[in-house]
Design an enzyme around this catalytic site. Structure first.
Site, PDB file in Angstrom:
ATOM      1  N   ASP A   1      58.855 -25.814  15.233  1.00  0.00           N
ATOM      2  CA  ASP A   1      57.624 -25.982  15.507  1.00  0.00           C
ATOM      3  C   ASP A   1      56.889 -26.796  14.103  1.00  0.00           C
ATOM      4  OD1 ASP A   1      54.825 -26.134  16.588  1.00  0.00           O
ATOM      5  OD2 ASP A   1      54.926 -24.066  17.184  1.00  0.00           O
TER       6      ASP A   1
ATOM      7  N   GLU B   1      45.021 -21.873  18.802  1.00  0.00           N
ATOM      8  CA  GLU B   1      46.261 -21.390  17.925  1.00  0.00           C
ATOM      9  C   GLU B   1      45.318 -20.407  16.964  1.00  0.00           C
ATOM     10  OE1 GLU B   1      49.132 -23.779  16.296  1.00  0.00           O
ATOM     11  OE2 GLU B   1      49.050 -24.791  18.056  1.00  0.00           O
TER      12      GLU B   1
END
Length: 850
Positions: A332, A526
């Protein structure tokens, strides 16, 4: 318990394992283990081993290709750069394996870039990768990845589907598969090969800012829908169109446990034993591997204190060796840099653990240099490097990228209109929680008022990951093919001969028969969406105040609640005759009118069929493990005609009203997003034109614009880079809508503190500007007087507010406390703008600049 009896058991703690424990225990028993027992090997907890099924002919072709590749090419293949930080020439020169566009990143920084610009860039990048490197080294095709997580959500004009949480409410795997296929067609049409979806997180704590990316708290439902999404994106393994021209590579993410972090903290620590990790969070992965998923993304999070990007046991021994995953693992965004001992530009440990391709959006050049140095000096296993490269080449071959015609076959001049499919998804996802008196469905020929800040805001109803990582609001013109919820209702009411009134102004004169209030969470993504309390609008209550005002109309109130998760809304339920959980429906807002409004015959046209994919909280503060008393159970949802008589719910847990910015203990102006009452804007040199800059990318107009792009300080996108390309004197500023009196902060010893990185060489021409209502404003301070002459290193600046007063700033009328300006070309980054009191440890005393 209320008269409606929404809960099916007397004691309900959700959404942790208590309610799903019987199913989980069965799964673990079948796998040969018991919850609470530490497994001795993957066989004991992850089920039977799955052998790799490789094509011998393909492997031979890969062998031959790798024998011709240089070390530099192999290092290039494991690197993924962001499109704003790499050129086609660099793709060819360094043999890079992949690019991505981050959320809110577009060709030429144009949020409204037409399809032609996307395909033009894709063609340039792919053609560059096909040109052989020096010395006759083989050309290796490129992979372009994107986060098309609810439609092709970065592209102007694309259909935006409901987020995963809403699709979980549909319980419809066929629908999920159809949406994934439609998304794949749009992604392929823009020349992009790879989608970072689906998310397989089993979210166990609603405080988690990514809860809406999860289909459900139930691992079996996540497994079923996640598998359907992979099949929709890639096609059926063995079928003629598997990874064909109108399909794209899928990504199972984020391996593993990201939905179970302690207290729902994004990128946090999942503290469970291996049996529970496998049975809950790992359950969807074998099904998607069987469905042919080609890439798996490692999680930012940790398992019992060890970061997943550095977890060799899970990435290699479990995922690759035991579960038989023969694609490649993608890291990521700079996730490898979070491993102890690693940095963003230097991390052999993640490669050794099993990460095959590194997402290094900005610092890929430095990463390439260090990895080459490690390889040449024996600090990097060449066998492990070859394994990573082999996996990447295998996926590229399977996707047909070695066929030069593949790219040209995919791209099209337009993307399709999937609005009818999206509208169906909206209808099927709505969950009716309250319908006292059978107020729904509504007579469309009545006098209907539509109010709330969600009534006419397509960006708000679409949520995060929509034209920007953190989403957008107030920009309906950015959705030319979309329809707001209010517009959809108004169109159907008018077509049925009814009257509709939009907004609160003049509402009492309109005298509505019924009011539809549309409100809910603003977009987030997020960590920016992490919560401490599940109380909706804890301490602010703007929408509760709206509902209180509506009570004076003496008309039934229907609440349409937009959210990325169930939240504690007892006060809002109490003030609503009907309450609909609409989640984040996307651009097909008319799908809500399809359910709320009856047909001409008075009968429902579409009855609500959605069922809760998560339990709904009866209390605002969960336990540390995310559990709470449930008001509505997992699977709850009313249909029209069902008995509904929800009694008044307790409101005693409401948080006190929030204090003003000046009264806060730790006032924050910017932490990756501007914090109320501040807004991030751009201004031209004359200050006559103001451009909102809340998105990840913003720029002024003209040939030499001021451009603001995201950069990373500690977390993804928590800072901004500002680049002045000409002598314009434009400014980026945190401004308040109304002047603020900050004199009380001076009395408390307040200091303006921010982090900055000078990127254009020293001394920098950038100035800090403070704006106020006094005659002596604005006041400017050279950044060179505030920072040391270090290039490209982050520094903390501490400026006592008293210094500003000494320079003539009227601290009783501050309109902008932080503004940056340059009259000549320059570049600087900033982040974490805040007020602190006293001296922070290890930072030294704040001093007034000369």
């Amino acid at each position: 318990m209320t008269a409606q009896q929404p809960c099916t058991t007397a004691s309900t703690r959700q959404p942790t394992s208590r309610r799903v424990l019987p199913a989980i225990a069965l799964l673990v028993t079948l796998a040969g283990g018991l919850i609470g027992a530490q497994a001795a090997s993957p066989e004991g907890t992850w089920g039977p081993a799955r052998p790799e099924t490789l094509d011998a002919g393909l492997e031979a072709r890969i062998d031959a290709l790798m024998a011709r590749m240089s070390l530099e090419q192999k290092i290039g293949q494991i690197i993924q750069a962001e499109i704003q930080h790499v050129t086609p020439d660099e793709i060819q020169r360094y043999g890079l394996g992949s690019v991505l566009n981050g959320g809110g990143s577009f060709p030429e920084l144009d949020r409204r870039a037409p399809i032609a610009k996307w395909t033009e860039l894709a063609t340039a990048l792919h053609e560059a990768a096909r040109r052989p490197m020096a010395e006759g080294l083989p050309a290796i095709p490129l992979l372009w990845g994107t986060d098309a997580v609810h439609g092709h959500n970065n592209v102007h004009g694309a259909t935006i589907f409901p987020h995963n949480i809403a699709l979980g409410a549909t319980r419809n795997a066929e629908l999920v598969r159809a949406i994934a296929r439609a998304t794949a067609e749009d992604v392929a049409a823009t020349g992009i090969d790879w989608n970072f979806a689906p998310t397989l997180a089993v979210s166990r704590d609603l405080r988690w800012g990514r809860a809406y990316e999860s289909f459900s708290s139930d691992p079996q439902l996540v497994t079923e829908l996640g598998r359907a999404a992979v099949l929709g994106l890639q096609g059926e393994p063995g079928a003629a169109d598997w990874l064909g021209p109108r399909r794209v590579i899928a990504t199972a993410k984020h391996f593993v446990g990201d939905g179970g972090t302690f207290m729902g903290i994004d990128q946090g620590d999942t503290r469970v034993d291996e049996a529970e990790l496998a049975a809950i969070h790992g359950l969807p992965y074998p099904a998607t591997i069987d469905a042919g998923v080609q890439t798996v993304m490692a999680s930012f999070s940790s398992w019992n204190g060890t970061k997943l990007h550095g977890h060799r046991y899970l990435l290699t021994e479990v995922l690759k060796d035991h579960l038989g995953f023969d694609g490649f693992v993608i890291g990521d965004w700079n996730g490898h840099g979070q491993i102890p001992g690693c940095t963003v530009s230097d991390c052999v440990a993640a490669l050794e653990a099993g990460v095959d391709m590194f997402m290094v959006p900005e610092n890929w050049r430095e990463f390439r240099t260090t990895m080459l140095d490690h390889a040449r000096n024996g600090r990097l296993s060449l066998a492990r490097l070859d394994d990573a490269v082999r996996r990447i080449l295998r996926v590229k071959h399977r996707a047909g990228l070695f066929d030069a015609a593949t790219h040209e076959t995919r791209i099209r001049s337009t993307i399709d209109d999937h609005s009818e499919l999206a509208r169906r998804a909206v209808r099927e996802s709505l969950v009716l929680l309250k319908n006292n008196g059978g107020v729904l469905p509504l007579n469309p020929s009545a006098r209907i008022a539509v109010v709330g800040d969600g009534a006419d805001d397509i960006g708000k109803q679409s949520g995060g990951w929509t034209l920007d990582w953190q989403g957008v609001t107030g920009t309906n013109e950015s959705f030319p093919n979309g329809e707001s919820i209010g517009a959809g209702i108004a169109a159907q009411v008018r077509a049925s001969g009814g009257q509709v009134h939009l907004g609160e102004n003049g509402l009492s004169e309109f005298k509505p028969d019924v009011v539809i209030a549309i409100y809910g969470e603003d977009p987030y993504a997020e960590g920016h969406g992490d919560l401490e309390s599940l109380e909706y609008q804890a301490g602010t209550r703007e929408d509760l105040d709206l509902l209180d005002r509506l009570a004076a109309l003496d008309a039934p109130v229907v609440s349409v609640f937009l959210s990325g998760r169930p939240l504690w809304v007892n006060p809002h339920l109490n003030r609503s005759d009907a309450f609909v959980a609409a989640w984040l429906p996307g651009t097909a807002g008319g799908g809500i009118a399809d359910v709320l409004l009856a047909g001409a015959d008075g009968n429902a046209r579409h009855t609500p069929s959605g069922r809760l994919p998560f339990a709904w909280p009866a209390e605002p503060l969960p336990a540390d493990d995310g559990s709470f008393e449930a008001l509505f159970d997992f699977g709850f949802g009313l249909a029209f005609g069902d008995p509904s008589s929800l009694d008044r719910l307790p409101e005693t847990d409401m948080a006190p009203r929030a204090v003003s910015f000046v009264e806060q203990d730790n006032p924050v102006l910017f932490d990756g997003n501007a914090q109320a009452p501040w807004r991030l804007v751009l201004r031209d040199a004359s200050s006559q034109h103001t451009i909102p800059a809340e998105g990840q990318i913003a720029s002024t107009t003209g040939e030499q614009p001021l451009v603001v792009t995201p950069t990373d300080r500690r977390l993804q996108g928590d800072a901004r880079r500002v680049n002045w390309s000409g002598s314009l004197g434009d400014r980026v500023a945190l401004v308040s809508r109304e002047p603020l009196d900050l004199t009380a902060l001076v009395a408390r010893g307040g200091q303006l503190v921010f982090e900055t990185r000078i990127e254009s060489g020293a001394p920098t021409p950038v100035e800090l500007v403070v704006e106020c209502g006094g005659a002596d404003c604005p006041v400017t301070l050279p950044m060179s007087a505030l920072v040391a002459d270090t290039h490209n290193n982050w520094q903390t600046v501490r400026l006592p507010l008293a210094c500003l007063g000494a320079r003539g700033v009227d601290l009783s009328a501050i309109s902008s406390l932080f503004s940056l300006r340059s009259a000549t070309p320059a570049a600087v980054s900033f982040g974490a703008v805040r007020i602190e009191f006293g001296n922070a440890p290890d930072t030294g005393s704040a001093v007034c600049p000369d």
